[in-house]
Design a protein around this motif. Structure first.
Motif, mmCIF file in Angstrom:
data_model
loop_
_atom_site.group_PDB
_atom_site.id
_atom_site.type_symbol
_atom_site.label_atom_id
_atom_site.label_comp_id
_atom_site.label_asym_id
_atom_site.label_seq_id
_atom_site.Cartn_x
_atom_site.Cartn_y
_atom_site.Cartn_z
ATOM 1 N N GLU A 204 0.814 -1.213 0.000
ATOM 2 C CA GLU A 204 0.000 0.000 0.000
ATOM 3 C C GLU A 204 0.851 1.269 0.000
ATOM 4 N N GLU A 207 1.525 8.411 1.923
ATOM 5 C CA GLU A 207 2.081 9.681 1.444
ATOM 6 C C GLU A 207 3.607 9.657 1.355
ATOM 7 N N HIS A 228 9.045 5.406 0.223
ATOM 8 C CA HIS A 228 8.183 5.514 -0.951
ATOM 9 C C HIS A 228 8.982 5.368 -2.256
ATOM 10 N N ARG A 250 -2.447 4.208 -15.116
ATOM 11 C CA ARG A 250 -3.686 4.935 -14.791
ATOM 12 C C ARG A 250 -4.895 4.016 -14.653
ATOM 13 N N PRO A 274 -4.706 1.985 -9.214
ATOM 14 C CA PRO A 274 -4.096 3.311 -9.018
ATOM 15 C C PRO A 274 -4.771 4.041 -7.849
ATOM 16 N N THR A 275 -3.967 4.591 -6.938
ATOM 17 C CA THR A 275 -4.501 5.397 -5.827
ATOM 18 C C THR A 275 -3.799 6.757 -5.871
ATOM 19 N N VAL A 276 -4.186 7.678 -4.979
ATOM 20 C CA VAL A 276 -3.618 9.029 -5.036
ATOM 21 C C VAL A 276 -2.113 9.055 -4.785
ATOM 22 N N TYR A 277 -1.583 8.066 -4.035
ATOM 23 C CA TYR A 277 -0.148 8.065 -3.736
ATOM 24 C C TYR A 277 0.642 7.051 -4.571
ATOM 25 N N GLU A 279 0.391 3.147 -7.121
ATOM 26 C CA GLU A 279 -0.385 1.931 -7.390
ATOM 27 C C GLU A 279 -0.350 0.974 -6.199
ATOM 28 N N LYS A 280 -1.548 0.579 -5.766
ATOM 29 C CA LYS A 280 -1.668 -0.384 -4.656
ATOM 30 C C LYS A 280 -1.797 -1.782 -5.248
#
Length: 563
Positions: A204, A207, A228, A250, A274-277, A279-280
């Motif tokens: 996961e 940020e 990250h 995307r 895809p997530t805001v921070y 790819e999960k």
């Protein structure tokens, strides 16, 4: 004290112990010459003997002690620090404890106690005399992973990030695809998850970090947090081995990976989102053997087992297994198919996706791009002269309608549906547009199920239930009773639980039930009739598990929340 004994050959030891015959030994020695495998590996792969049998034979023949479940031992930090992890991994050995006879003797768990190089190296490093004890490859690997798994992953990441300059994201992505430390990191992560009995790995992006969690016995546990910066490298590696498009970031993607861990092949379904921070990734781990259990291991009571056998012995009709995601429905279905699998019957499945390959069963995977849906596949399957049809899931009225028609025309159909109870499954089929008289005519049995965590047998703690718990368990306030709660110990990784067991609500559709269903009776009327005929609800089954000391009241509440 000298722990060195005369060397014996494994094949001779197995013959001497009566595990294999001389003819079998000669046959596999001949095979060994062309297979590039050790004799023990070949015998295990061919299913002739198990690791445990080989370990017991060596123990008998060489006179060394054997530790059956090494991973459950609590090894102290001062023992673990005696031997460097690279030596432990090189020889597949594990320091266990000082011998009770002398603090100058170190007991060393080994797969091959005749490996004098390993004994000499460890003796030289520790300056102690070595007493070999025997364990299995799986047990030693699980123990190494338990004590050094995180350390190994961290060292691989240090190797990767050491001296790495800030680069353009695209360049980094391309460069990392075959980067050795990242390749090893992903492999080690999967190995570690399997050995910890995880069903899913969650990678996961947060940020400023990447969190790794494993789902073990239905609960998520955090196992690591990394910088990250390594996310793109991990995602690229998993996409490559999962057969996905590494340039597409995307859109959600799905893939599959196959990896062998401790001589067992695992099929890994990968989902990238895809997530805001970033790819999960979620990887679901399944092994062929995990989905095809013996029906006695599913958690049925003797009465439930008898009902289950009676339902699947129907020559035609529909058997439905219901419950939420992760409640063990697929395992129950595969177990039923394995029971029915014989050379006299033609079994065809249509699944999305195929979760485990079973010899002797024809399995079809849906493909929406090729317009191969559950409904279109079913129509083709009916022209393939099937006796038994398994539908992965009934998702719509069209699929339900074909399933009903197939069962009425002389086929046994087994499938899953997402409902909360056995009785509400009938009303769900009616909501999908199936006429009640057809439901009554076709459905032969419905199994609603959930999974509860088993209390660790080593550390579970007995206590007297309080008033609220007595009320939940329907126990008289004066009746003396003991139930158990989790405590936590090294054997269960301090969770208090180890493994899971199914709890069931099995409703066999009898003559009286058929009448109520055909007359458009609601779920409450169906449930009332089924209870009169001896059905146990999920709540009743979970309560029995608590009173039998198998699980806790907390787990029971999860199962019967809606009862």
């Amino acid at each position: 004290m000298d722990f060195r004994r005369k060397k014996i050959r494994l094949g001779d030891a197995l013959v001497s112990d009566g595990v294999i015959t001389e003819e079998q030994l000669q046959k596999y020695l001949e095979k060994q010459r062309t297979s590039n495998k050790k004799l023990g590996e070949l015998l295990i792969d061919e299913g002739v003997v198990s690791e445990e049998i080989i370990a017991k034979t060596l123990s008998n023949q060489l006179g060394y002690a054997m530790i059956e479940n090494l991973e459950e031992c609590n090894i102290s930090d001062d023992i673990l620090s005696l031997v460097p992890v690279n030596v432990i991994q090189k020889y597949s050995v594990m320091p266990v404890e000082y011998s009770p006879e002398s603090p100058n003797i170190l007991r060393l768990a080994m797969i091959d106690p005749q490996n004098l190089n390993a004994i000499d190296d460890v003796a030289l490093i520790t300056n102690l005399e070595i007493e070999p004890v025997i364990s299995t490859t799986k047990s030693i690997n699980m123990t190494i992973d338990k004590y050094f798994g995180r350390q190994e992953i961290d060292s691989k990441l240090d190797e990767y990030t050491k001296g790495k300059e800030e680069e353009e994201e695209e360049d980094e992505y391309a460069d990392d695809i075959n980067n050795s430390p990242i390749v090893q990191l992903v492999t080690t992560m999967i190995d570690s998850a399997v050995r910890q009995r995880a069903s899913d790995i969650h990678i996961e992006p947060l940020e400023k970090s990447v969190r790794i969690r494993y789902r073990i016995d239905g609960t998520l546990y955090e196992r690591a947090t990394y910088s990250h910066k390594i996310l793109n490298a991990i995602v690229a590696r998993i996409k490559i081995i999962g057969g996905m498009d590494i340039a597409e970031k995307r859109k959600p993607q799905d893939g599959r990976i196959t990896q062998v861990v401790d001589r067992m092949e695992y099929d890994i379904r990968v989902s990238v989102l895809p997530t805001v921070y970033g790819e999960k990734i979620v990887m679901r781990l399944t092994s062929k053997t995990a989905l095809t259990k013996d029906k006695k291991d599913l958690g049925f009571t003797p009465t439930e087992l008898k009902t289950f056998d009676h339902i699947i012995s129907n020559p035609h009709g529909i058997l439905l297994v219901t419950g939420p995601t992760g409640s063990g429905k697929s395992t129950t279905l595969y177990t039923a198919l394995s029971e029915l699998n014989s050379s006299e019957v033609n079994i065809i499945t249509v699944e999305d996706p195929v979760e485990a390959n079973i010899d002797g069963i024809n399995q079809v995977q849906t493909n929406n791009k090729a317009n191969l849906t559950f409904a279109s596949a079913l129509r083709s399957i009916l022209r393939q002269d099937p006796d038994i049809i398994m539908i992965g899931e009934i998702r719509d009225g069209e699929t339900a309608g074909i399933a009903v028609q197939a069962s009425i025309t002389g086929h046994l159909v087994v499938s899953t549906l997402h409902t909360n109870s056995a009785a509400s499954t009938v009303t769900r089929l009616a909501d999908m547009g199936i006429e009640p008289y057809l439901i009554a005519d076709s459905v032969v049995g419905i199994i609603a199920q959930r999974l509860v965590r088993r209390l660790c047998p080593n550390c579970k703690q007995a206590y007297e239930p309080d008033e609220e718990e007595r009320e939940l368990l329907l126990i008289d306030s004066k009746e003396p009773v003991k139930i158990f709660k989790p405590r936590g110990c090294p054997q269960c990784d301090n969770t208090g639980y180890k493994g899971r067991i199914g709890v069931y609500e099995i409703m066999e559709v009898t003559h009286d039930l058929k009448k109520i269903i055909a007359a458009k009776g609601d779920a409450d009327e169906i449930k009332e009739c089924a209870l009169k005929e001896g059905m146990h609800t999920l709540r009743m089954s979970a309560t029995r598990c608590v009173l039998d000391g198998i699980t806790s009241v907390t787990e029971m509440k999860k199962v019967s929340f809606d009862s």
